[in-house]
Design a protein around this motif. Structure first.
Motif, PDB file in Angstrom:
ATOM      1  N   PHE A  35       0.652  -1.166   0.109  1.00 41.22           N
ATOM      2  CA  PHE A  35      -0.336   0.041  -0.177  1.00 41.22           C
ATOM      3  C   PHE A  35       0.848   1.559  -0.059  1.00 41.22           C
ATOM      4  CE2 PHE A  35      -2.043  -3.583   2.201  1.00 41.22           C
ATOM      5  CZ  PHE A  35      -2.954  -4.297   1.665  1.00 41.22           C
ATOM      6  N   ARG A  36       2.117   1.096   0.457  1.00 43.24           N
ATOM      7  CA  ARG A  36       2.865   2.718   0.199  1.00 43.24           C
ATOM      8  C   ARG A  36       4.566   1.732   0.451  1.00 43.24           C
ATOM      9  NH1 ARG A  36       3.121   5.036   5.895  1.00 43.24           N
ATOM     10  NH2 ARG A  36       5.240   5.086   6.260  1.00 43.24           N
ATOM     11  N   LEU A  37       5.116   3.131  -0.698  1.00 44.24           N
ATOM     12  CA  LEU A  37       6.426   2.167  -2.015  1.00 44.24           C
ATOM     13  C   LEU A  37       7.731   3.309  -1.082  1.00 44.24           C
ATOM     14  CD1 LEU A  37       6.597  -0.442  -3.048  1.00 44.24           C
ATOM     15  CD2 LEU A  37       7.170   1.201  -5.123  1.00 44.24           C
ATOM     16  N   LYS A  38       8.778   2.992  -0.720  1.00 44.58           N
ATOM     17  CA  LYS A  38       9.702   4.029  -0.994  1.00 44.58           C
ATOM     18  C   LYS A  38      10.204   4.477  -2.056  1.00 44.58           C
ATOM     19  CE  LYS A  38      10.247   3.759   4.370  1.00 44.58           C
ATOM     20  NZ  LYS A  38      10.536   2.656   4.889  1.00 44.58           N
ATOM     21  N   LYS A  39      10.170   4.780  -3.199  1.00 43.91           N
ATOM     22  CA  LYS A  39      10.113   5.137  -4.398  1.00 43.91           C
ATOM     23  C   LYS A  39      11.843   5.960  -4.493  1.00 43.91           C
ATOM     24  CE  LYS A  39       6.150   4.572  -7.369  1.00 43.91           C
ATOM     25  NZ  LYS A  39       4.972   6.148  -7.198  1.00 43.91           N
ATOM     26  N   ASP A  40      11.867   5.853  -5.351  1.00 41.24           N
ATOM     27  CA  ASP A  40      13.905   5.676  -6.033  1.00 41.24           C
ATOM     28  C   ASP A  40      14.349   6.150  -4.973  1.00 41.24           C
ATOM     29  OD1 ASP A  40      12.844   6.712  -8.463  1.00 41.24           O
ATOM     30  OD2 ASP A  40      12.122   8.685  -7.274  1.00 41.24           O
ATOM     31  N   PHE A  41      14.377   5.365  -3.841  1.00 39.19           N
ATOM     32  CA  PHE A  41      14.782   4.936  -2.800  1.00 39.19           C
ATOM     33  C   PHE A  41      16.285   5.181  -2.686  1.00 39.19           C
ATOM     34  CE2 PHE A  41      17.455   2.733   0.279  1.00 39.19           C
ATOM     35  CZ  PHE A  41      16.235   2.970   1.623  1.00 39.19           C
ATOM     36  N   ASP A  42      17.322   4.786  -3.984  1.00 34.57           N
ATOM     37  CA  ASP A  42      18.425   5.626  -3.947  1.00 34.57           C
ATOM     38  C   ASP A  42      19.137   6.861  -4.073  1.00 34.57           C
ATOM     39  OD1 ASP A  42      19.474   2.812  -3.292  1.00 34.57           O
ATOM     40  OD2 ASP A  42      19.086   2.008  -5.107  1.00 34.57           O
ATOM     41  N   SER A  43      18.054   7.851  -4.780  1.00 37.13           N
ATOM     42  CA  SER A  43      18.207   8.701  -5.339  1.00 37.13           C
ATOM     43  C   SER A  43      17.616   9.511  -4.306  1.00 37.13           C
ATOM     44  CB  SER A  43      17.224   9.260  -6.339  1.00 37.13           C
ATOM     45  OG  SER A  43      16.086  10.218  -6.362  1.00 37.13           O
TER      46      SER A  43
END
Ligand SMILES: Cc1cc2nc3c(=O)[nH]c(=O)nc-3n(C[C@H](O)[C@H](O)[C@H](O)COP(=O)(O)OP(=O)(O)OC[C@H]3O[C@@H](n4cnc5c(N)ncnc54)[C@H](O)[C@@H]3O)c2cc1C
Length: 392
Positions: A215-223
């Motif tokens: 339901f939730r995601l950590k997007k562009d985690f490496d940026s």
């Protein structure tokens, strides 16, 4: 069949303290039109002991305290990748299981049957990680907690505030070996609505991998643009990349974030305030100032320390904190002002009643898109303006 309410119907949170307390199997579960479970007394089996009414937190509210201290916590990269927020629940769970204790928390391994489970090893903690935006079942679990407490085991129980209220009343006394941890909670939709949403997506993606639903995601985690993003995420077929449906295009997430699909009691939640019913309270640290020095896009937890037992436990955790976990003490007010459900319950907008009137005939998708039409349009418009700005 003659069934009787245990507390006023609209106040029932479904914590299941009553069900767990009855030794005569005289409590039955009924479902309302949205699929929320409501325990009732089956008068043909009831012996009239009154225990179910006595342990019900809607009849006998639990005591609550204003927090003593507040901390911001964020795990190292590996931990942040796997957890909902800053990973505080995982840090506490590791501390307890690593020292021979047991942890109770919510598992979404079977996403069609989200429920509380018992774990007792560090390896099992992954079974609890991540936020499942649905009411977790607690049937039978409070009895297991009491057994562990009586056996002298250290117990950490993590759940929504109403589950903590139910557990505390069910136990009916304080246990030195119990630590309760609640999450700041916006409210819960029912399992039935979630299952219907999965079924709807399966019409288009018949091989949808159910245990990939999130339901939730950590997007562009490496940026540096890392951010927590809400949506309905799933693998359309085994081995395929995660598909993301924006929150306003997914009926379940639009209903959750638009607060149209919550249990009735959530709109009058007695726990959604700055006084808390647990030893520690965890949430996203939305109001955290930049001076704290955390990269908030990957998730930072707020840890509120509410009781002296919670304070003792927290100091124990801090003194044994593994390398790489950042913790800073912050002002309590900083956490409260950043988080709506530390100030008041989710508001019951007219869309709630509209959804409830449409749902039985029209189903989740049509009923939500009709009742939250304006919210959805606004969200889509904002998205469009944002994408135009990027082009300029
Ligand atoms: C329904 C719901 C609504 C929420 N609303 C808000 C909000 O409005 N504001 C806010 O700041 N935070 C909210 N949270 C909390 C937030 O999403 C994180 O779950 C919390 O900060 C813990 O993050 P973590 O990184 O420490 O957890 P992790 O280390 O990833 O562990 C997750 C923990 O959450 C527990 N959990 C997950 N789903 C459920 C569930 N359905 N019922 C009970 N326990 C569960 C698990 O037992 C586990 O211990 C909500 C959570 C839920 C489940």
């Amino acid at each position: 069949m003659n069934y009787q309410d245990i507390c006023p119907h609209d106040s029932c949170t479904g914590c299941m303290a009553c069900l767990s307390s009855c030794a005569h199997t005289a409590i039955v579960l009924t479902e309302d039109s949205l699929g929320f479970a409501y325990p009732k007394i089956d008068t043909s089996k009831c012996v009239g002991c009154g225990l179910c009414e006595a342990v019900c937190p809607a009849n006998h509210p639990v005591s609550r305290l204003f927090p003593q201290k507040c901390y911001a916590l964020a795990g190292p990269e590996g931990l942040l990748r796997d957890t909902a927020s800053g990973g505080a629940a995982t840090v506490l769970s590791r501390h307890v299981t690593g020292r021979g204790g047991v942890v109770y928390g919510c598992s979404g391994e079977d996403i069609r049957d989200v429920r509380h489970i018992r774990i007792q090893s560090v390896e099992e903690i992954s079974r609890l990680q991540g936020s499942k935006y649905v009411q977790s079942k607690t049937e039978g679990i409070f009895r297991e907690v009491r057994k562990d407490l009586s056996d002298g085991r250290k117990v950490l129980f993590i759940g929504t505030p109403c589950q903590i209220g139910g557990l505390r009343n069910y136990l009916r006394r304080d246990w030195d070996n119990l630590i309760t941890v609640d999450l700041v909670c916006h409210g819960v939709p029912s399992q039935r609505l979630l299952n219907e949403n999965i079924d709807n997506h399966k019409k288009r993606y018949p091989r949808l991998v159910e245990d990939s639903v999130a339901f939730r995601l950590k997007k562009d985690f490496d940026s540096p643009r890392a951010r927590i993003s809400y949506g309905f995420y799933f693998r359309p077929a085994p081995g395929e990349d995660l598909k993301s449906i924006r929150w306003y295009d997914d009926p379940f997430m639009l209903g959750f974030l638009g607060a149209a699909t919550m249990r009735t009691s959530c709109y009058e939640c007695p726990y959604a305030y700055n006084v808390r019913a647990s030893d520690l309270t965890l949430s996203d640290f939305w109001g955290l100032g930049r001076d704290a020095g955390f990269k908030s896009g990957r998730g930072v937890s707020s840890v509120l320390v509410n009781t002296s037992r919670g304070a003792g436990f927290w100091q124990e955790v801090l003194s044994a904190l593994p390398a790489g976990i950042g913790v800073r003490e912050r002002k309590i007010q900083e956490s409260i002002t950043g988080n709506g459900q530390l100030m008041c319950p989710t508001r019951r907008y007219p869309s709630v009643d509209l959804f409830r009137s449409l749902y039985p005939q029209e189903g989740l998708k049509k009923a939500i898109f009709k009742s939250l039409r304006r919210k959805r349009l606004k969200a889509r418009l904002l998205r469009y303006i944002k994408s135009l700005k990027k082009l300029l």
